[in-house]
Design an enzyme around this catalytic site. Sequence first.
Site, mmCIF file in Angstrom:
data_model
loop_
_atom_site.group_PDB
_atom_site.id
_atom_site.type_symbol
_atom_site.label_atom_id
_atom_site.label_comp_id
_atom_site.label_asym_id
_atom_site.label_seq_id
_atom_site.Cartn_x
_atom_site.Cartn_y
_atom_site.Cartn_z
ATOM 1 N N LYS A 10 0.802 -1.233 0.000
ATOM 2 C CA LYS A 10 0.000 0.000 0.000
ATOM 3 C C LYS A 10 0.834 1.282 0.000
ATOM 4 O O LYS A 10 0.367 2.350 0.407
ATOM 5 C CB LYS A 10 -1.000 0.058 1.187
ATOM 6 C CG LYS A 10 -1.798 -1.177 1.445
ATOM 7 C CD LYS A 10 -2.214 -1.939 0.231
ATOM 8 C CE LYS A 10 -3.401 -1.412 -0.499
ATOM 9 N NZ LYS A 10 -3.750 -2.368 -1.627
ATOM 10 N N HIS A 59 7.428 -7.444 -1.930
ATOM 11 C CA HIS A 59 7.079 -6.850 -0.634
ATOM 12 C C HIS A 59 7.989 -7.424 0.460
ATOM 13 O O HIS A 59 7.764 -7.173 1.638
ATOM 14 C CB HIS A 59 5.633 -7.175 -0.254
ATOM 15 C CG HIS A 59 4.588 -6.455 -1.055
ATOM 16 N ND1 HIS A 59 4.682 -5.125 -1.389
ATOM 17 C CD2 HIS A 59 3.395 -6.875 -1.553
ATOM 18 C CE1 HIS A 59 3.594 -4.773 -2.071
ATOM 19 N NE2 HIS A 59 2.810 -5.804 -2.182
ATOM 20 N N SER A 108 -5.003 2.616 4.155
ATOM 21 C CA SER A 108 -5.159 1.936 2.866
ATOM 22 C C SER A 108 -5.186 0.404 3.060
ATOM 23 O O SER A 108 -6.011 -0.296 2.464
ATOM 24 C CB SER A 108 -4.002 2.349 1.946
ATOM 25 O OG SER A 108 -4.097 1.716 0.702
HETATM 26 S S1 PPS Z 1 -0.325 -3.183 -3.136
HETATM 27 O O1 PPS Z 1 -1.535 -3.972 -2.780
HETATM 28 O O2 PPS Z 1 0.707 -3.309 -2.114
HETATM 29 O O3 PPS Z 1 0.175 -3.491 -4.463
HETATM 30 O O4 PPS Z 1 -0.819 -1.671 -3.090
HETATM 31 P P1 PPS Z 1 -0.009 -0.398 -3.611
HETATM 32 O O5 PPS Z 1 -0.099 -0.320 -5.074
HETATM 33 O O6 PPS Z 1 1.344 -0.351 -2.984
HETATM 34 O O7 PPS Z 1 -0.830 0.778 -2.939
HETATM 35 C C1 PPS Z 1 -2.172 1.061 -3.268
HETATM 36 C C2 PPS Z 1 -2.393 2.524 -2.930
HETATM 37 O O8 PPS Z 1 -1.787 3.335 -3.943
HETATM 38 C C3 PPS Z 1 -2.775 4.168 -4.517
HETATM 39 N N1 PPS Z 1 -2.452 4.448 -5.920
HETATM 40 C C4 PPS Z 1 -2.233 5.688 -6.409
HETATM 41 N N2 PPS Z 1 -2.225 6.891 -5.795
HETATM 42 C C5 PPS Z 1 -2.003 7.974 -6.574
HETATM 43 N N3 PPS Z 1 -1.806 7.914 -7.907
HETATM 44 C C6 PPS Z 1 -1.804 6.735 -8.561
HETATM 45 N N4 PPS Z 1 -1.622 6.702 -9.877
HETATM 46 C C7 PPS Z 1 -2.032 5.555 -7.791
HETATM 47 N N5 PPS Z 1 -2.117 4.228 -8.099
HETATM 48 C C8 PPS Z 1 -2.369 3.582 -6.950
HETATM 49 C C9 PPS Z 1 -4.061 3.374 -4.333
HETATM 50 O O9 PPS Z 1 -5.185 4.191 -4.516
HETATM 51 C C10 PPS Z 1 -3.875 2.888 -2.902
HETATM 52 O O10 PPS Z 1 -3.979 3.927 -1.934
HETATM 53 P P2 PPS Z 1 -5.350 4.360 -1.183
HETATM 54 O O11 PPS Z 1 -4.919 5.316 -0.120
HETATM 55 O O12 PPS Z 1 -5.960 3.115 -0.615
HETATM 56 O O13 PPS Z 1 -6.203 5.015 -2.220
#
Ligand code: PPS
Length: 289
Positions: free
Chosen positions: A46, A101, A131
Amino acid sequence: MMERMNVTESFHGIVFPGHLHTEKSLRFAEDFHFEDTDIVIATYPKSGTTWMQEIVTLISSNGDPFPAQTIPNWARAPWLEQFYSKDVLKDRQGIRILTTHLPYDILASALKKSKARVIYIARNPKDVVVSFYHFHRMANFLPDPGTFDEFLEKFLLGTVHFGSWFEHIKGWLSHKEEFNFLYITYEEMQQDLRQSVEHVCKFLDVPLRPEAVDSVLKYCSFSAMSKNAMVNYTLIPTEIMDHQKGKFMRKGKTGDWKEYFSDKQLSLFQNIFEYEMQGLSKDLLIHLN
Ligand code: PPS
């Protein structure tokens, strides 16, 4: 792997969802043979993993959205420790984009045998826990998180799946000199995405024309990625991810934690953060607190 939906796999004291991880797949990652040309995206869950997978994919295609929009992220940038990665990587030619991870302690000895590039993305842990909490509610391969307060306690203790956020950060950042390493935060990406993309280009040694950078920025925006079925996980059936209960691309904001933390939770969090992070240089933590 439906039959492993409720299985928890324990490896070096950390629990992982058995739906995606087996003892064999975790050992595969631990003993992985890295090439000097590999690009490794390392994160605590996340923290911006999917975002960076998209950025690296788009940079590698010179801004052409075709690969990012036709190949699922787990196939183009597989998580090393997940069970399918061995097959996905079997005949892969050229520069590989890998995701993990895993904490430093598990991956370091294999990774150090190469000059692979490591991009480590960190995010303010208060936003990570919010998240992660929502992700637990929709992902049927993760345990029911209970209330936010209950989940927060487990997060602070480091007993959640994928282990302790603090250990992850400390492990990777305090050993970053051992690797060909780029440290970048989710918050920096939010503040100035163009600059972050340029840093990644420089680190990868891929000079892009300004039009190509424009294209990367266009396709890795939150709104574009929310619509891209190759990254928004809508391809995953409801039995595995319940899309009624939430969206993978949830809010994509910084500071959303303010909607969830009580004053008491915040002060507990801050105390633990300060205690845990004493050994790390303050400039590494600027965006994380
Ligand atoms: S995972 O499951 O570990 O692969 O998740 P991860 O991709 O690390 O994290 C997911 C969060 O990243 C946000 N996200 C983004 N934020 C801004 N811009 C872009 N382009 C973007 N892509 C993914 C996603 O919405 C999750 O955060 P939260 O706070 O839940 O919205």
